[in-house]
Each structure stands twice: as C-alpha cells, then as structure tokens.
Motif scaffolding. Structure first.
Motif, short mmCIF file in Angstrom:
data_model
loop_
_atom_site.label_atom_id
_atom_site.label_comp_id
_atom_site.label_asym_id
_atom_site.label_seq_id
_atom_site.Cartn_x
_atom_site.Cartn_y
_atom_site.Cartn_z
N ARG A 4 0.82 -1.21 0.00
CA ARG A 4 0.00 0.00 0.00
C ARG A 4 0.86 1.27 0.00
NH1 ARG A 4 -5.25 0.46 1.02
NH2 ARG A 4 -5.34 -1.63 1.93
N SER A 5 1.98 1.22 0.71
CA SER A 5 2.84 2.40 0.82
C SER A 5 3.45 2.80 -0.52
CB SER A 5 3.94 2.17 1.85
OG SER A 5 4.78 1.10 1.46
N ASP A 6 3.55 1.87 -1.48
CA ASP A 6 4.09 2.21 -2.79
C ASP A 6 3.26 3.28 -3.49
OD1 ASP A 6 6.38 0.47 -3.01
OD2 ASP A 6 5.00 -1.21 -3.20
N GLY A 7 1.98 3.31 -3.17
CA GLY A 7 1.09 4.25 -3.83
C GLY A 7 0.99 5.61 -3.17
N HIS A 49 2.88 6.07 -12.60
CA HIS A 49 2.50 5.43 -11.34
C HIS A 49 1.00 5.19 -11.28
CE1 HIS A 49 6.54 6.49 -9.85
NE2 HIS A 49 6.31 5.69 -8.84
N VAL A 50 0.23 6.18 -11.67
CA VAL A 50 -1.24 6.04 -11.62
C VAL A 50 -1.67 4.87 -12.50
CG1 VAL A 50 -3.43 7.13 -12.25
CG2 VAL A 50 -1.67 8.46 -11.06
N ARG A 51 -1.12 4.78 -13.69
CA ARG A 51 -1.51 3.70 -14.60
C ARG A 51 -0.96 2.34 -14.16
NH1 ARG A 51 0.76 4.14 -19.27
NH2 ARG A 51 2.08 5.98 -18.93
N ALA A 52 0.24 2.37 -13.58
CA ALA A 52 0.87 1.10 -13.16
C ALA A 52 0.18 0.50 -11.95
CB ALA A 52 2.35 1.34 -12.85
N TYR A 53 -0.29 1.34 -11.06
CA TYR A 53 -0.81 0.85 -9.78
C TYR A 53 -2.32 0.68 -9.77
CZ TYR A 53 3.83 1.71 -7.77
OH TYR A 53 5.18 1.68 -7.48
N ARG A 54 -2.91 0.44 -10.92
CA ARG A 54 -4.32 0.08 -10.98
C ARG A 54 -4.44 -1.43 -11.08
NH1 ARG A 54 -8.10 2.09 -15.14
NH2 ARG A 54 -9.55 1.24 -13.60
N PRO A 55 -5.29 -2.09 -10.32
CA PRO A 55 -6.12 -1.52 -9.24
C PRO A 55 -5.39 -1.45 -7.89
CG PRO A 55 -6.65 -3.82 -9.51
CD PRO A 55 -5.62 -3.51 -10.56
N TRP A 56 -4.25 -2.12 -7.78
CA TRP A 56 -3.55 -2.17 -6.49
C TRP A 56 -2.13 -1.66 -6.66
CZ3 TRP A 56 -4.03 -2.57 -1.44
CH2 TRP A 56 -2.91 -2.92 -0.66
N PRO A 57 -1.62 -0.87 -5.72
CA PRO A 57 -2.29 -0.36 -4.51
C PRO A 57 -3.07 0.94 -4.72
CG PRO A 57 0.00 0.27 -4.49
CD PRO A 57 -0.19 -0.55 -5.73
N GLY A 58 -3.06 1.44 -5.97
CA GLY A 58 -3.66 2.74 -6.23
C GLY A 58 -2.73 3.85 -5.77
N VAL A 59 -2.88 5.01 -6.38
CA VAL A 59 -2.05 6.16 -6.03
C VAL A 59 -2.84 7.16 -5.20
CG1 VAL A 59 -1.02 8.26 -7.01
CG2 VAL A 59 -0.38 6.01 -7.90
N THR A 60 -2.26 7.58 -4.06
CA THR A 60 -2.87 8.66 -3.27
C THR A 60 -1.90 9.83 -3.22
OG1 THR A 60 -1.98 7.92 -1.13
CG2 THR A 60 -4.11 7.00 -1.82
N LEU A 61 -2.48 11.04 -3.22
CA LEU A 61 -1.69 12.27 -3.22
C LEU A 61 -2.27 13.24 -2.20
CD1 LEU A 61 -1.39 12.62 -7.07
CD2 LEU A 61 0.57 12.49 -5.52
#
Length: 297
Positions: free
Chosen positions: A204-207, A221-233
C-alpha cells in the motif's frame, strides 16, 4: 494431448486455463489459493477457482503448496505437465519434480527483465515501451529457468495495468497452447542472469506519492498501480486516491492548484502538471475531481 495440473489464482491465469481445456488437454486438478475474506461477512474466491468451477474441473486450495499432503496429492496424479500462471506462492522443488515432462510457467514479462510478483506494474511505472509474455521451464529459483518461447508486444501510450494485464493474459494463453504443442522441438534458452531485473510485490505504501514527482512519472505510477495499490496524493490537508488523469505542461509550486474546470483539476508537479479527472476520498465513492475544489471552497 497432455494430462496436467494447473496452478493459478489471479485473473491473469484464467485465459490460460480456458485455452488448455479448449485445446483438449486433460486438466486433472486446478490448484489455487484459499478463499480470502473480502469483509467480516463474506469470503472471496480466487478468479481461477471460479473459472475452474465453470469448466467443472476439480479444485484444490492448500494453504501451503509445500505441505506434505499437498505434495502427495499432486504426486498421486502423475501428470505429464505442471502449468503455473500467477499462482501467488513459490512452487517448491518437491512439486516441480512431479510432472513427467517439465513444469511450465506463464510469466508476464520478457525474462530476464522483471522477474517477480508485479512485472506488469513495473514495466509501466518504469516507462518500458515493450513487454510481453515468456513461457519458461521452472527451476527452484524465482523466474530463473530456461526460456522456451516468448512473445513481445508494445505498451500503448495510455495503457494502464488493468488493460495490459488483460492483453497479456490472452497473449500468454495462446502462446502456452502453442508451446505445449511444440515442446519436443523447442530448444530451451538459458536466461542471461546478469541482465535480470526484479519486480517485487507491491504494498500500500508504494502508492503514497507526492506532487514533487514529474508529471510524466506520476502518470506512469497512476496507470501502473491500478487496481492495487492505487495512487494517493496530498490535497487540501487530506489524501485523495487518483483514479484517472493525465500529464500536462503547466508550471507552478508542486501541489498548487493551477485551474479547476469541468474537465478536472490541474495541479503543479515537480516538472509539468497533472490533470486530476476522477478521484476518491477515503470512505467515499469515486467522483469527478472538480468537486474537490467545490467541497473545499
């Protein structure tokens, strides 16, 4: 046609299982991960289990594949082949030695690049222009065995991990069936281990990212981390999950809102800017990013 045991769990493995049965191979047993809790009231079955049930195949869900009872059950079948695709556990040597031919793995990268659990995410995140699928003969080390066949494909400019996974799953299924049909004539090729790169399991921390990233890197990152872990900003003292957006060329202090309109909210990055289009606040449903500014006004 071959008698085989199939080991897989994730959706990536489903087309391979379906293709094997369509091609007439006798799938003696489907090994997959145990059901996992989705919440306190419900368990979720692996995608491969659901597919196997639709195909009326026998399913086995051991907690640990290296457990003696699991090894004994597979050994008793005396399969010609063991086929592994996105199973989710390390396959021990005691299981790899069971098939009379060889254990095969369907891996979603062009080995030796991106060995490991998350090759598709890493390929997109690192800006690779090309990826593909490798069918390899498994040995006791991680994605280390000799390559039997591989198929390349370009990564499309706006492709995300969900879309690429679906494409590679279909590509891998076709390649697997073709490889098995030609096994006796294929000359295995030892990997160049000095060129190996690794795609470790995502957490989860990767996002958890910040606006100091360049917009192009943030987009990958946004495209790579779908659906997990997702990107938060970070956004207005909170963190927002980014569901969709695109990089732009605006300038400003990283994290500053440059504009907000119907299309989305443009935020300055370390280099360039990023247009937030669809987002999700913690505990909320997905929403258009422009509503973020309205809610904070």
């Amino acid at each position: 046609m071959s008698r085989l045991v199939f080991a897989g769990s994730a959706p990536f493995a489903v087309p391979a299982l379906q293709a094997l049965t369509t091609a007439g191979h006798q799938v003696e047993l489907v090994v997959t991960q145990p059901d996992r809790p989705a919440n306190r009231l419900q368990m979720t079955a692996p995608a491969v289990k659901l597919a196997a049930q639709e195909l009326r195949l026998q399913v086995f869900q051991p907690d640990r594949l290296r457990a003696q009872e699991a090894v004994s059950r597979l050994a008793a079948l005396k399969p010609d082949l063991l086929v592994v695709a996105a199973y989710g556990q390390i396959v021990p040597a005691s299981v790899l030695s069971i098939p009379t031919c060889c254990p095969l793995n369907v891996h979603a990268s062009l080995l030796p690049r991106w060995r490991g659990a998350a090759p598709i995410a890493y390929a997109i995140r690192e800006g690779d222009r090309e990826t593909g699928v490798t069918i390899m003969a498994m040995d006791a080390e991680l994605d280390h065995g000799p390559v039997l066949t591989r198929q390349e494909t370009a990564i499309r400019p706006r492709e995300d991990a969900v879309e690429l996974t679906s494409r590679l799953a279909r590509l891998g299924a076709e390649l697997l069936v073709d490889t098995i049909a030609r096994l006796s004539e294929i000359q295995p090729a030892v990997q160049d281990h000095a060129r190996a790169t690794y795609a470790g399991k995502l957490s989860r921390s990767d996002g958890e990212l910040d606006w100091s990233l360049a917009a192009e890197a943030l987009d990958r990152h946004v495209r790579a981390y779908r659906p997990w872990p997702g990107v938060t900003l970070p956004f207005a003292g909170d963190r927002v999950k980014v569901l969709s957006g695109r990089p732009l060329t605006g300038r400003g202090q990283p994290g500053a809102v440059l504009r907000s309109e119907r299309e989305g909210v443009e935020v300055a990055c370390g280099e360039g800017s990023y247009l937030l289009k669809e987002v999700q606040l913690s505990g909320r449903k997905p929403m258009p990013a422009r509503l973020l500014v309205v809610k904070r006004a």
